[in-house]
Scaffold this motif. Structure first.
Motif, PDB file in Angstrom:
ATOM      1  N   ALA A 149      -1.687  18.252  -4.954  1.00 54.46           N
ATOM      2  CA  ALA A 149      -2.040  17.132  -5.825  1.00 54.46           C
ATOM      3  C   ALA A 149      -0.935  16.077  -5.816  1.00 54.46           C
ATOM      4  N   GLN A 150       0.312  16.510  -5.841  1.00 53.36           N
ATOM      5  CA  GLN A 150       1.423  15.558  -5.831  1.00 53.36           C
ATOM      6  C   GLN A 150       1.450  14.749  -4.542  1.00 53.36           C
ATOM      7  N   VAL A 151       1.214  15.402  -3.420  1.00 54.95           N
ATOM      8  CA  VAL A 151       1.213  14.688  -2.140  1.00 54.95           C
ATOM      9  C   VAL A 151       0.053  13.699  -2.062  1.00 54.95           C
ATOM     10  N   LEU A 152      -1.121  14.099  -2.540  1.00 55.29           N
ATOM     11  CA  LEU A 152      -2.286  13.224  -2.458  1.00 55.29           C
ATOM     12  C   LEU A 152      -2.185  12.020  -3.389  1.00 55.29           C
ATOM     13  N   LEU A 153      -1.357  12.121  -4.430  1.00 54.21           N
ATOM     14  CA  LEU A 153      -1.200  11.009  -5.360  1.00 54.21           C
ATOM     15  C   LEU A 153       0.045  10.159  -5.103  1.00 54.21           C
ATOM     16  N   ALA A 154       1.070  10.747  -4.523  1.00 53.74           N
ATOM     17  CA  ALA A 154       2.384  10.096  -4.479  1.00 53.74           C
ATOM     18  C   ALA A 154       2.379   8.747  -3.771  1.00 53.74           C
ATOM     19  N   TRP A 155       1.549   8.579  -2.761  1.00 50.69           N
ATOM     20  CA  TRP A 155       1.545   7.329  -1.996  1.00 50.69           C
ATOM     21  C   TRP A 155       0.360   6.437  -2.339  1.00 50.69           C
ATOM     22  N   GLU A 156      -0.319   6.736  -3.434  1.00 50.15           N
ATOM     23  CA  GLU A 156      -1.438   5.905  -3.868  1.00 50.15           C
ATOM     24  C   GLU A 156      -0.941   4.582  -4.453  1.00 50.15           C
ATOM     25  N   GLN A 157      -1.869   3.645  -4.618  1.00 46.77           N
ATOM     26  CA  GLN A 157      -1.539   2.389  -5.280  1.00 46.77           C
ATOM     27  C   GLN A 157      -1.081   2.683  -6.715  1.00 46.77           C
ATOM     28  N   PRO A 158      -0.192   1.846  -7.263  1.00 50.70           N
ATOM     29  CA  PRO A 158       0.376   2.132  -8.583  1.00 50.70           C
ATOM     30  C   PRO A 158      -0.650   2.420  -9.663  1.00 50.70           C
ATOM     31  N   GLU A 159      -1.747   1.651  -9.690  1.00 53.92           N
ATOM     32  CA  GLU A 159      -2.728   1.869 -10.752  1.00 53.92           C
ATOM     33  C   GLU A 159      -3.403   3.228 -10.617  1.00 53.92           C
ATOM     34  N   GLN A 177      10.138  11.450  -6.383  1.00 49.78           N
ATOM     35  CA  GLN A 177      10.903  12.411  -5.589  1.00 49.78           C
ATOM     36  C   GLN A 177      10.114  12.882  -4.367  1.00 49.78           C
ATOM     37  N   VAL A 178       8.813  13.063  -4.528  1.00 54.74           N
ATOM     38  CA  VAL A 178       7.972  13.463  -3.400  1.00 54.74           C
ATOM     39  C   VAL A 178       8.002  12.389  -2.322  1.00 54.74           C
ATOM     40  N   ARG A 179       7.888  11.136  -2.717  1.00 55.46           N
ATOM     41  CA  ARG A 179       7.941  10.043  -1.740  1.00 55.46           C
ATOM     42  C   ARG A 179       9.303   9.994  -1.052  1.00 55.46           C
ATOM     43  N   ARG A 180      10.359  10.228  -1.799  1.00 54.51           N
ATOM     44  CA  ARG A 180      11.709  10.176  -1.218  1.00 54.51           C
ATOM     45  C   ARG A 180      11.918  11.304  -0.208  1.00 54.51           C
ATOM     46  N   ARG A 181      11.469  12.521  -0.555  1.00 51.41           N
ATOM     47  CA  ARG A 181      11.664  13.672   0.329  1.00 51.41           C
ATOM     48  C   ARG A 181      10.666  13.702   1.474  1.00 51.41           C
ATOM     49  N   ALA A 198       3.819  21.380   0.588  1.00 42.83           N
ATOM     50  CA  ALA A 198       2.780  20.467   1.078  1.00 42.83           C
ATOM     51  C   ALA A 198       3.405  19.205   1.642  1.00 42.83           C
ATOM     52  N   ALA A 199       2.775  18.668   2.688  1.00 42.33           N
ATOM     53  CA  ALA A 199       3.241  17.430   3.330  1.00 42.33           C
ATOM     54  C   ALA A 199       2.042  16.524   3.587  1.00 42.33           C
ATOM     55  N   PRO A 200       2.257  15.210   3.607  1.00 43.13           N
ATOM     56  CA  PRO A 200       1.149  14.275   3.835  1.00 43.13           C
ATOM     57  C   PRO A 200       0.720  14.232   5.297  1.00 43.13           C
ATOM     58  N   VAL A 201      -0.563  14.054   5.506  1.00 41.70           N
ATOM     59  CA  VAL A 201      -1.131  13.776   6.826  1.00 41.70           C
ATOM     60  C   VAL A 201      -1.507  12.294   6.812  1.00 41.70           C
ATOM     61  N   ARG A 202      -0.947  11.545   7.735  1.00 46.71           N
ATOM     62  CA  ARG A 202      -1.125  10.095   7.727  1.00 46.71           C
ATOM     63  C   ARG A 202      -2.051   9.648   8.848  1.00 46.71           C
ATOM     64  N   GLY A 203      -2.946   8.728   8.492  1.00 43.58           N
ATOM     65  CA  GLY A 203      -3.855   8.143   9.463  1.00 43.58           C
ATOM     66  C   GLY A 203      -3.362   6.789   9.910  1.00 43.58           C
ATOM     67  N   PRO A 204      -4.245   5.968  10.454  1.00 37.80           N
ATOM     68  CA  PRO A 204      -3.867   4.623  10.909  1.00 37.80           C
ATOM     69  C   PRO A 204      -3.205   3.814   9.808  1.00 37.80           C
ATOM     70  N   GLY A 205      -2.161   3.104  10.166  1.00 32.70           N
ATOM     71  CA  GLY A 205      -1.449   2.286   9.196  1.00 32.70           C
ATOM     72  C   GLY A 205      -0.553   3.071   8.265  1.00 32.70           C
ATOM     73  N   GLY A 206      -0.406   4.371   8.528  1.00 32.60           N
ATOM     74  CA  GLY A 206       0.453   5.192   7.679  1.00 32.60           C
ATOM     75  C   GLY A 206      -0.190   5.644   6.395  1.00 32.60           C
TER      76      GLY A 206
END
Length: 246
Positions: A149-159, A177-181, A198-206
């Motif tokens: 859950a933290q990984v799926l939310l950490a890089w979302e838009q602020p809202e 901290q998740v974004r930093r690590r 858990a780690a993020p899987v990134r598609g096109p554009g990161g």
């Protein structure tokens, strides 16, 4: 389109068919996680007999199921349908990548995607060992706790991020901290002796399109799994990201 207004729900539920509107309301309550019949009644505004009748009907269709405490929750059929809809090259590769990670680490490897405000297991390579629980493909969870859950939310838009943490068991600072690590790890969220990395899987554009997790008992992964297995998890996530259709 008209909107049926009920406490806690601000979504349109007017399909033109009354029973479908009520079923939609009930499922909307369960998007936030398991709920008792009493909570469904309070949040949805449905009468208790109607809510009970709909919940049992949806349970027979496997659109709703119950947790160990008897509370209603989203059922496996919803997840199975989502897996079909989201089939792509990343999922084609996931089986071999996750199996390799499992065999290398001795822990269960799984792939999750966002789905209707929650997280959905879309692929997995499980360890069949006594004391290790499995997560069937198609199982859905809320985004309220856990490393995935933290990984799926950490890089979302602020809202989106801040809306997510208002109901979560972690804070916006934790997501920073998740974004930093570049990864998240938790201990004892689902079981006192289970650790998850858990780690993020990134598609096109990161853009983060999924989360890859490694989960197992402390004796297998230790209390700090990132130290030994972080590189393997991130490498596997990169491989899946390269195959992603986004």
């Amino acid at each position: 389109m008209t909107t049926m207004s009920f406490p806690g729900l601000a979504l349109p539920h007017d399909s033109g068919v009354g029973v479908l509107n009520k079923a939609s309301l009930l499922l909307s309550v369960l998007e936030d996680g398991p709920a008792s019949l009493s909570r469904i009644v309070v949040v949805s505004g449905l009468t208790r007999p109607t809510a009970h009748r709909l919940a049992l009907a949806l349970e027979r269709l496997r659109l709703v199921t119950r947790d160990a405490g008897g509370r209603f929750q989203l059922g496996p059929r919803l997840g199975e349908m989502a897996v079909v809809v989201h089939g792509d090259r990343m999922l084609d590769l996931a089986g071999s990548v996750l199996a390799g990670l499992r065999d290398r680490t001795g822990a269960s490897a799984r792939l999750y995607r966002r789905c209707e405000g929650g997280q959905l297991c879309v692929a997995g390579a499980e360890v069949a060992a006594a004391g290790q629980e499995t997560v069937p493909v198609g199982t859905a969870f809320s985004l309220r706790s856990g490393a995935v859950a933290q990984v799926l939310l950490a890089w979302e838009q602020p809202e989106v991020l801040y809306a997510g943490v208002t109901r979560a068991r972690f804070t916006a600072a934790a997501l920073t901290q998740v974004r930093r690590r570049g990864w998240a790890q938790t201990l004892g969220v689902w079981d006192t002796d289970v650790v998850t990395l858990a780690a993020p899987v990134r598609g096109p554009g990161g853009r983060v399109v999924a989360a890859l997790s490694l989960s197992g008992p402390v004796p297998v992964l230790t209390r700090e799994p990132a130290r030994e297995f972080g590189g393997a998890v991130i490498d596997a996530a990169l491989r899946l990201g390269e195959a992603s259709d986004g």
